[in-house]
Write a protein that holds these residues in place. Structure first.
Motif, PDB file in Angstrom:
ATOM      1  N   LEU A 146       0.828  -1.207   0.000  1.00 42.79           N
ATOM      2  CA  LEU A 146       0.000   0.000   0.000  1.00 42.79           C
ATOM      3  C   LEU A 146       0.863   1.257   0.000  1.00 42.79           C
ATOM      4  O   LEU A 146       0.602   2.213  -0.739  1.00 42.79           O
ATOM      5  N   GLY A 172     -12.631  -5.722  -9.467  1.00 39.80           N
ATOM      6  CA  GLY A 172     -11.178  -5.844  -9.544  1.00 39.80           C
ATOM      7  C   GLY A 172     -10.700  -6.873 -10.546  1.00 39.80           C
ATOM      8  O   GLY A 172      -9.502  -7.072 -10.713  1.00 39.80           O
ATOM      9  N   PRO A 227      -9.423  -1.913 -13.894  1.00 37.84           N
ATOM     10  CA  PRO A 227      -8.263  -2.806 -13.744  1.00 37.84           C
ATOM     11  C   PRO A 227      -7.533  -3.065 -15.064  1.00 37.84           C
ATOM     12  O   PRO A 227      -6.303  -3.189 -15.061  1.00 37.84           O
ATOM     13  N   ILE A 251      -5.337  -0.222 -15.743  1.00 39.46           N
ATOM     14  CA  ILE A 251      -4.128  -0.342 -14.930  1.00 39.46           C
ATOM     15  C   ILE A 251      -3.124  -1.256 -15.630  1.00 39.46           C
ATOM     16  O   ILE A 251      -1.938  -0.944 -15.751  1.00 39.46           O
ATOM     17  N   SER A 309      -0.135   3.724 -10.670  1.00 41.42           N
ATOM     18  CA  SER A 309      -0.309   3.662  -9.216  1.00 41.42           C
ATOM     19  C   SER A 309      -1.503   4.496  -8.782  1.00 41.42           C
ATOM     20  O   SER A 309      -2.253   4.101  -7.886  1.00 41.42           O
ATOM     21  N   ILE A 339      -4.557   2.647  -9.465  1.00 40.39           N
ATOM     22  CA  ILE A 339      -4.709   1.592  -8.453  1.00 40.39           C
ATOM     23  C   ILE A 339      -5.299   2.184  -7.179  1.00 40.39           C
ATOM     24  O   ILE A 339      -6.187   1.602  -6.547  1.00 40.39           O
ATOM     25  N   LEU A 371      -8.915   2.615  -7.700  1.00 38.88           N
ATOM     26  CA  LEU A 371      -9.590   1.309  -7.670  1.00 38.88           C
ATOM     27  C   LEU A 371      -9.700   0.788  -6.239  1.00 38.88           C
ATOM     28  O   LEU A 371     -10.769   0.349  -5.798  1.00 38.88           O
ATOM     29  N   LEU A 372      -8.579   0.858  -5.500  1.00 38.50           N
ATOM     30  CA  LEU A 372      -8.607   0.386  -4.110  1.00 38.50           C
ATOM     31  C   LEU A 372      -9.575   1.229  -3.292  1.00 38.50           C
ATOM     32  O   LEU A 372     -10.262   0.715  -2.405  1.00 38.50           O
ATOM     33  N   LEU A 388     -12.934  -0.092  -3.822  1.00 40.63           N
ATOM     34  CA  LEU A 388     -13.100  -1.375  -3.137  1.00 40.63           C
ATOM     35  C   LEU A 388     -13.263  -1.174  -1.641  1.00 40.63           C
ATOM     36  O   LEU A 388     -14.086  -1.829  -0.998  1.00 40.63           O
TER      37      LEU A 388
END
Lengths: 458, 427, 275
Positions: free
Chosen positions: B42, B351, B380, B383, B399, B402, B405-406, B409
C-alpha cells in the motif's frame, strides 16, 4: 422497430396485463357473486406473465441467432471466388459490409454494394418479422390467459408454480455455465488436436507458437510443446505454496489458539484484505517493486538474475493466497472440539505440543483441502504472472530464471491480433482445457475432503 | 507419582517452554510478515501514485495572431475550428526563448507543452472570439518529461545522455521556473479525460465509466439470478434430488474455477455463438455475472440459513403458502446478509482483469463509452495497459489508478461492513 | 406463578460447610477458594481436604459448581478466558497457584478423565504413549512399549485391544474409549486422578467396569470424582462432598452423608426432593 422499442413496448404490455387481469378477476367475482380463490393481484401477475415473458424469450432468442443467420445468407449469395476464401477473410469481408451498412457510405465495389443492400434487406426483413411474431405472441398470450380467468381459478398456485420454475431456471444457470465452459474449450481443443498431436502437446519441450516452421504447413504456425508451460506453472505455484502454507497456517494457529479476541478482530480482517486486493495490483507490485528488489538482492550475491523471475511472481502470488490457506485452516482448527484440547492439557502438554500433536492432526483434512484450494487458485492465477513472470518458455526448475505459465500464454495467444481459427488461438483453448481439468480435479478433491471432515464433527 | 518421574519431567521443562515460546513467535511473525507485505504494497503504491494527482502546468504568453491562425477578417465557425493553433503556440514559445536554433532544439522547445495545448487554445478562442489579435497569458499542460522533472524524477547529476531532459532543455525549464511560469496543480484531467498515448493527457474517466457500465450489467443480472437461485436451493429444493445435487456441486466448483476460464467461455459462447460484440460493457457484464454468481449464491444461502425456522413456522402456521412465507418474511429478514454478499461479489468483479482480456476489453479506447454496447475498457484493465507503458509518467498514473480502484473497493467493503452491523439481527 | 414460600430450599442459609471437611492425612487441601467467571461467582469459599489413596465423590445438582471446583485442582480453568481463582489450594502442602508452580508439571501430577471420552485422533498405542513421549518418561522404544502395555493392563483394556494397538483410538466403543483415556492418564504415573462424570456417557455395563477400575486404582492413586449419580458415589467413594449453587454444603464419610445428612439441603437432595 429497434430492440429497445420492442422491449419498452413489452414492459408496457406487462403492466397493462397486470391491471387488466386484476380488474377482470374483480369484475367476474362481482358478476357471478362468487368469491375469488386468490387475491386479485395474483390474476394480474398471471396475465402480466403471459402477455410479456414468452414474447420476451422469443425476442432474446431471435436476437441471439439473428446475426449468424443473416451472415450465412449473405455468404451463400456471394460470388464463388469470395465463398472459397478462408473463414477469416470472409469474416473481414462481412465486417466491412456491416460497417458500410451502419455508416451509410456507398461502396465502390459492385459486389460489396450488392452485399450491403442484401444485408440491409435481410436486417429489415428480420426486424419486421421479429416484431410481428413478438407482438402477436404477446397479444395472443394475453387474451388466451384472460379467457381462462375465472373466480375459482387457482391463480395463486399457478403464479407460485411459475415462480418456482423461474427459480429452478436461475439455479440451473450454474450447470449451464459448466456445460458452456466444457463445450467452449472442448470443441476448439478437438480442432487443435487434429493438427497438433496430443502427445506432442503434452510432452513436447519446445513452445514457440509465433514462429513459423514451414510456410505451407496448415495450422502449423509454430511449435506447441506445452511442457515448459506446465513446468513453469508448477514451479511458480510451488513457490507460492511454499510461502503461503507456512505463513497461512501459522497465522491461523496464532489467531485461533493464542491471540486475544481484540487482536484477532483486528488481524483477521487485515489478513483477509490480502484476498480482496485485485490481482492486477499484485501484478504491478510484483513487476515494479518485488522483481527489481530480488534482482538487486541477487546481484549483491553475485547472481545475475533476469528482471522477470519465477521467484518474484511466486512470492507475490504466495502472499495473495495466504488468506485462502489461513481462513479455511482457521475454520477447521476452531471446529476441533474443545475436549481434544482439554484432554491434551490435562496430560500436561504445553499449548504448542497440543497444537502440533493433537489439533493439527485432527484438523489435517480441512487444512489439506484449504491447501488444495490455494493450489488451484495459484495454478489459475493470471495477472500476477502475466505482469511479472514473462513470456520465455524455459524448461527449468530454477526459480531465478524467467519462466512462463499456461495462463500467461493463454492471454498472449488471445490478446494479439490473431484470426479466430488459427492454431494459435486454438492452442489457447487447449491450454484452457488443461487448466480447467486440473483445477476441477483439485476443487473436487478438496470439496470432498471438506465434506467428509464436516460429517466427522457434526 | 514417584519423585523420580517428577524429576525427569522437571529436567525437560525449560527446553519445552523454550519450544513453546518459539512456536508462538513463529505464529506472530507469520501474521507480522503478512501485514508488513500488505503495508509495503500500500505504501509503495501510494508513494508512487500520489504525485500523479498533481500535474505540472506551464504558463505561456500567447499572441493569438489572426495571420498565424490563417484567419481572414471574416471567418465562419468552422474556419475558427480548423485554424492553425499549433503555429500560434510554436510562435509564442519562440518569442519566449529567442535564441533557439536548429531543428532538433526547435522540436524540443515545442515539446515543452503538451499536445493538448492546441485543443485547449482552440476551445478558448472559440468561446471568446474577442481574444483574437490580443496577447494572453495562458496556462497549458506541460509535457510528461517536464512534469517528471518537476516531481523530482530526473536527476541533474546524471550524464546528459542518460537523461530524458537534455542540458539545453534544463536551461529552459530553469528560466521558466525563475519566471514562475511552471506550477504544479491538482490534476483534474486525470479524472475528466480518457486514455491517451500521451501520459500527461491520460485520465481514467473512460475506464471508470466503462467499469460503472460493466458493473451495472453485472449487478442487474447477477443479483436477481443469484438471489433466486439461493432462495430455491435453500427454501424449496427437494433433498436428495439428483439435479439439485448437481447444481450444488457446480456452484461450489464454479466458485473455484480460474477466472480466465470464464473469459474463454465468453469468447466462445457469447461472442462466437451469440454474436455479442467484443470489448463492450455488455459482454464484460455477462462474463462477470457468471463469475460472481457463485459468490452471491453461497453468501445469500448462508444469510437465508441464518433466519431461524421459527419465523417460517409462524408464517406457515398463519396459513401463508411457502412462496408467501419465503418472500414476505424469510427474504426480507435475510436481506442485509444477501446485500452484503452481493457487494462483496461486486467488489470481486470490479477488480477482475483476466477474463476481460480474453473478450477484447484490452483495446486502446480514447472515447468515453456512452452505453453498454460501446467499446470500452475498465479500471483494472486500464491499470494493466498503463503498467505496460515504458514512460515513467505512466508508472505514476498506474499507481494513481490503483489508488482509485482500491478506494472504490474499500468504500464497497466498508458499506458491506456497515450494512452487516446496522441490520444485524439477534434472534 | 410458583409459590416461592413452599420452596424451602431457597430460604435455607449456607454459612459454613458442615460435617467433617478436614482430615489429617490430606493430599489436597483447599482454603477459602472463590472462583469467578468474569464477574459471575461460581464457587463461594470452598474449604475441603482430599485424603490420600481415597476416592472422594462430589455430588450436587447441575450447575452447582462441582465440575468447576474439580477443574481448579489441576488448573484446567487456566485455559478458560475470564476465569480467576482466589484462595489457597495446596497439593502436598505446596500452593499450586503459586507463581513458581508450573501448570504443565502440576497436570502431569494431577491427571484428569473427562465426561465425554476424548481419545486423540491417533492410534491406541500413540494415545497411551502421548504423555510419556511429551514428558520424556521412556528412554527407548522397549521401555515405551512396556509402559503402554502396563498402562493398558492396569486400565483393563489390554486384552481387548492387544491385536489392534495401531488402529485409531476413536474406533473403540464408548466404554473402551473411556478406559483408554484412563490408561493414557495412568501412563504418566500421576499422584491424583480427577474424574469429571466419567460414566455419564456410558451404558450400565461399561459403567460397572469403570467403577471397578476406579476402586482398583484407588489403592495407588488419590481419586476425586464428580458424579451425577448418587448410587455411584455411594458405591465407589469413601467420602462425599455435596455442592449447592457454588457453595460446599456438607462433607463427610459417604456412609454418613447418605444415611444421616446433617444439612437440610443435603437431605433434600439425597432424598430426591430436587436435583
Amino acid at each position: 422497430m429497434s430492440f429497445g422499442v420492442i422491449i419498452t413496448a413489452l414492459l408496457a404490455l406487462l403492466l397493462l396485463g397486470y391491471f387488466i387481469g386484476r380488474k377482470r378477476s374483480i369484475t367476474l367475482s362481482k358478476e357471478r357473486s362468487q368469491k375469488l380463490h386468490s387475491l386479485p393481484q395474483y390474476y394480474g401477475y398471471l396475465i402480466a406473465f403471459w402477455s410479456s415473458v414468452p414474447a420476451l424469450l422469443i425476442l432474446l432468442f431471435w436476437a441471439a441467432l439473428e446475426s449468424s443467420f443473416i451472415i450465412s445468407a449473405i455468404v451463400t449469395q456471394l460470388p464463388m471466388h469470395l465463398q472459397q476464401l478462408s473463414t477469416d477473410e470472409i469474416g473481414l469481408f462481412i465486417n466491412e459490409i456491416i460497417n458500410l451498412s451502419n455508416s451509410g457510405l456507398i461502396a465502390e465495389d459492385e459486389v460489396k454494394r450488392q452485399a450491403v443492400s442484401r444485408y440491409n434487406e435481410l436486417t429489415e426483413f428480420s426486424t419486421s418479422i421479429k416484431s410481428a411474431i413478438v407482438f402477436i405472441l404477446a397479444f395472443v398470450g394475453m387474451f388466451v390467459a384472460l379467457s381462462f380467468v375465472k373466480p375459482e381459478m387457482k391463480a395463486r398456485n399457478l403464479v407460485e408454480r411459475l415462480i418456482r420454475w423461474a427459480m429452478i431456471g436461475c439455479a440451473s444457470i450454474a450447470v449451464l455455465t459448466t456445460i458452456g465452459i466444457i463445450f467452449s474449450v472442448i470443441f476448439e481443443s478437438i480442432i487443435f488436436f487434429k493438427t497438433v498431436n496430443v502427445f506432442d502437446f503434452l510432452f513436447g519441450t519446445h513452445w514457440s507458437p509465433q514462429e513459423a516452421i514451414r510456410e505451407d504447413q496448415i495450422g502449423g504456425s509454430g511449435s506447441f510443446g506445452a511442457l515448459p508451460l506446465f513446468v513453469g506453472t508448477l514451479l511458480i505455484s510451488f513457490i507460492a505454496l511454499v510461502i503461503a502454507v507456512p505463513l497461512g497456517l501459522m497465522s491461523a494457529i496464532y489467531l485461533s489458539e493464542y491471540s486475544s479476541p481484540s487482536f484477532r478482530s483486528f488481524a483477521k480482517p487485515i489478513l483477509e484484505m490480502l484476498a480482496g486486493i485485485p490481482t492486477v495490483v499484485y501484478g504491478f507490485f510484483a513487476a515494479l517493486t518485488v522483481a527489481p528488489f530480488i534482482r538487486d538482492l541477487g546481484e549483491s550475491f553475485n547472481l545475475s538474475l533476469s528482471s522477470e523471475s519465477a521467484l518474484a511472481a511466486g512470492i507475490v502470488m504466495g502472499v495473495m493466497i495466504i488468506p485462502f490457506v489461513s481462513s479455511l485452516s482457521d475454520d477447521v482448527i476452531s471446529a476441533v472440539p474443545q475436549s481434544m484440547r482439554d484432554g491434551s492439557y490435562a496430560m500436561g502438554a504445553t499449548k504448542s505440543e497440543t497444537i502440533k500433536q493433537v489439533i493439527i492432526p485432527a484438523a489435517l483434512p480441512g487444512i489439506v483441502s484449504g491447501v488444495l484450494l490455494a493450489a488451484s487458485r495459484a495454478i489459475g492465477e493470471t495477472m500476477i504472472v502475466v505482469m511479472a513472470a514473462g513470456l520465455s518458455a524455459n524448461l527449468t526448475f530454477n526459480p531465478l530464471e524467467a519462466v512462463t505459465t499456461v495462463t500467461v500464454q493463454m492471454v498472449t495467444l488471445l490478446t494479439g491480433d490473431q484470426e479466430f481459427d488459427s492454431a494459435k488461438t486454438l492452442a489457447a483453448f487447449a491450454l484452457g482445457l488443461g487448466l480447467f481439468l486440473t483445477t476441477l480435479v483439485l476443487n473436487i478433491i478438496s470439496l470432498y475432503i471438506v465434506r467428509k471432515y464436516r460429517e466427522q464433527y457434526e | 507419582m514417584t519423585g523420580n518421574t517428577t524429576e525427569i519431567i522437571k529436567l525437560k521443562l525449560a527446553k519445552r517452554y523454550a519450544k513453546e515460546k518459539r512456536f508462538k513467535l513463529y505464529g506472530i511473525s507469520a501474521i507480522a510478515v503478512s501485514i508488513a507485505f500488505l503495508l509495503s504494497l500500500l505504501i509503495n503504491i501510494s508513494v508512487t501514485g500520489l504525485p500523479a494527482f498533481q500535474q505540472t502546468y506551464i504558463n505561456i504568453e500567447v499572441d493569438i495572431d489572426s495571420k498565424l491562425l490563417k484567419l481572414d477578417s471574416q471567418y465562419s465557425e468552422q474556419e475558427l475550428f480548423r485554424a492553425n493553433y499549433s503555429k500560434v503556440i510554436k510562435q509564442s514559445l519562440k518569442t519566449m526563448f529567442p535564441g533557439v536554433k536548429g531543428r532538433k532544439q526547435k522540436r524540443a522547445l515545442r515539446q515543452l507543452v503538451s499536445k493538448s495545448a492546441i485543443y485547449q487554445l482552440r476551445d478558448f478562442v472559440i468561446d471568446n472570439p474577442s481574444v483574437i489579435n490580443t496577447r494572453q497569458s495562458l496556462w497549458f499542460l506541460a509535457r510528461d518529461d517536464v512534469d517528471v522533472f518537476m516531481k523530482g524524477g530526473i536527476d541533474r547529476s546524471l550524464p546528459e545522455s542518460d537523461r530524458r531532459l537534455k542540458d539545453f532543455q534544463l536551461v529552459w525549464v530553469d528560466k521558466l521556473l525563475a519566471e514562475n511560469r511552471l506550477e504544479k496543480r491538482f490534476n483534474v484531467s486525470f479524472f475528466t479525460e480518457s486514455d491517451s498515448r500521451e501520459p500527461e493527457q491520460a485520465g481514467i474517466k473512460g475506464a471508470m465509466i466503462g467499469s460503472l457500465l460493466t458493473m451495472l450489467v453485472t449487478m442487474l443480472l447477477s443479483f436477481p439470478i443469484g438471489v433466486s437461485a439461493a432462495i430455491y436451493l435453500e427454501e424449496f429444493a427437494p433433498k436428495n434430488n439428483k439435479w439439485v445435487d448437481l447444481i450444488e456441486i457446480n456452484i461450489n466448483n464454479l466458485a473455484a474455477v480460474p477466472s480466465i476460464v470464464f473469459g474463454l467461455l465468453g469468447l466462445a459462447v457469447f461472442i462466437g455463438l451469440f454474436g455479442v460484440p467484443r470489448s463492450v460493457p455488455l459482454i464484460g457484464g455477462l462474463v462477470l455475472t457468471l463469475m460472481t454468481l457463485p459468490t452471491i449464491i453461497i453468501t445469500s444461502r448462508a444469510a437465508l440459513k441464518a433466519v431461524p425456522p421459527s419465523i417460517r413456522e409462524a408464517a406457515l402456521g398463519l396459513g401463508a403458502s411457502r412462496v408467501q412465507t419465503t418472500f414476505h418474511h424469510v427474504v426480507p429478514a435475510a436481506m442485509p446478509g444477501i446485500l452484503t454478499g452481493t457487494i462483496i461479489g461486486m467488489a470481486q468483479a470490479l477488480g477482475e482483469t483476466a477474463p476481460l482480456l480474453m473478450i477484447g476489453m484490452v483495446a486502446f479506447i480514447a472515447d468515453v463509452p456512452q452505453g453498454i454496447t460501446d467499446p470500452s475498457t475498465v479500471l483494472p484493465v486500464q491499470i494493466y495497459l498503463w503498467s505496460d507503458s515504458p514512460e515513467r509518467a505512466f508508472t505514476e498514473r498506474t499507481s494513481a489508478a490503483i489508488m482509485v480502484l482500491l478506494g472504490f473497493l474499500i468504500v464497497m467493503n466498508f458499506l458491506a461492513v456497515i450494512m452487516r452491523k446496522k441490520f444485524e439481527k439477534k434472534w | 406463578m410458583i409459590d416461592i414460600e413452599k420452596r424451602e430450599e431457597f430460604d435455607i442459609e449456607i454459612d459454613k460447610t458442615v460435617g467433617k471437611p478436614f482430615i489429617d492425612d490430606a493430599k489436597f487441601s483447599t482454603r477459602n477458594v472463590d472462583v469467578f467467571y468474569d464477574d459471575k461467582q461460581a464457587i463461594f469459599d470452598a474449604n475441603i481436604d482430599i485424603g490420600k489413596n481415597q476416592i472422594i465423590a462430589m455430588i450436587g445438582p447441575s450447575g452447582c459448581g462441582k465440575s468447576t471446583f474439580l477443574r481448579c485442582l489441576n488448573r484446567m480453568n487456566d485455559t478458560i478466558q475470564g476465569c480467576h481463582i482466589s484462595g489457597d489450594i495446596k497439593l502436598d502442602n505446596e500452593d499450586i497457584y503459586h507463581k513458581h508452580q508450573d501448570p504443565v508439571l502440576l497436570r502431569a501430577r494431577v491427571g484428569m478423565v473427562f465426561q465425554k471420552p476424548n481419545p486423540f485422533p491417533k492410534s491406541i498405542y500413540d494415545n497411551v504413549a502421548y504423555g510419556a513421549k511429551l514428558h520424556g518418561l521412556a528412554s527407548n522404544k522397549i521401555e515405551l512399549d512396556e509402559l503402554v502395555e502396563k498402562s493398558l493392563i492396569r486400565a483393563g483394556l489390554f486384552k481387548e485391544v492387544k491385536d489392534s494397538l495401531h488402529k485409531p483410538g476413536t474406533g473403540l466403543s464408548g466404554g473402551q474409549q473411556q478406559r483408554l483415556c484412563i490408561a493414557r492418564t495412568i501412563a504418566i504415573d500421576p499422584e491424583v486422578i480427577l474424574m469429571d462424570e466419567p460414566t455419564s456417557a456410558l451404558d450400565p455395563i461399561a459403567t460397572a467396569v469403570i467403577e471397578e477400575l476406579m476402586i482398583d486404582l484407588s489403592k495407588k492413586y488419590t481419586i476425586a470424582i464428580v458424579t451425577h449419580s448418587m448410587q455411584q458415589a455411594a458405591r465407589v467413594s469413601q467420602r462425599t462432598a455435596y455442592f449447592h449453587m457454588g457453595h460446599l454444603v456438607e462433607v463427610n464419610d459417604t456412609n454418613t452423608v447418605f444415611t444421616n445428612p446433617e444439612h437440610q439441603l443435603t437431605e433434600n437432595y439425597i432424598t430426591g426432593r430436587f436435583g
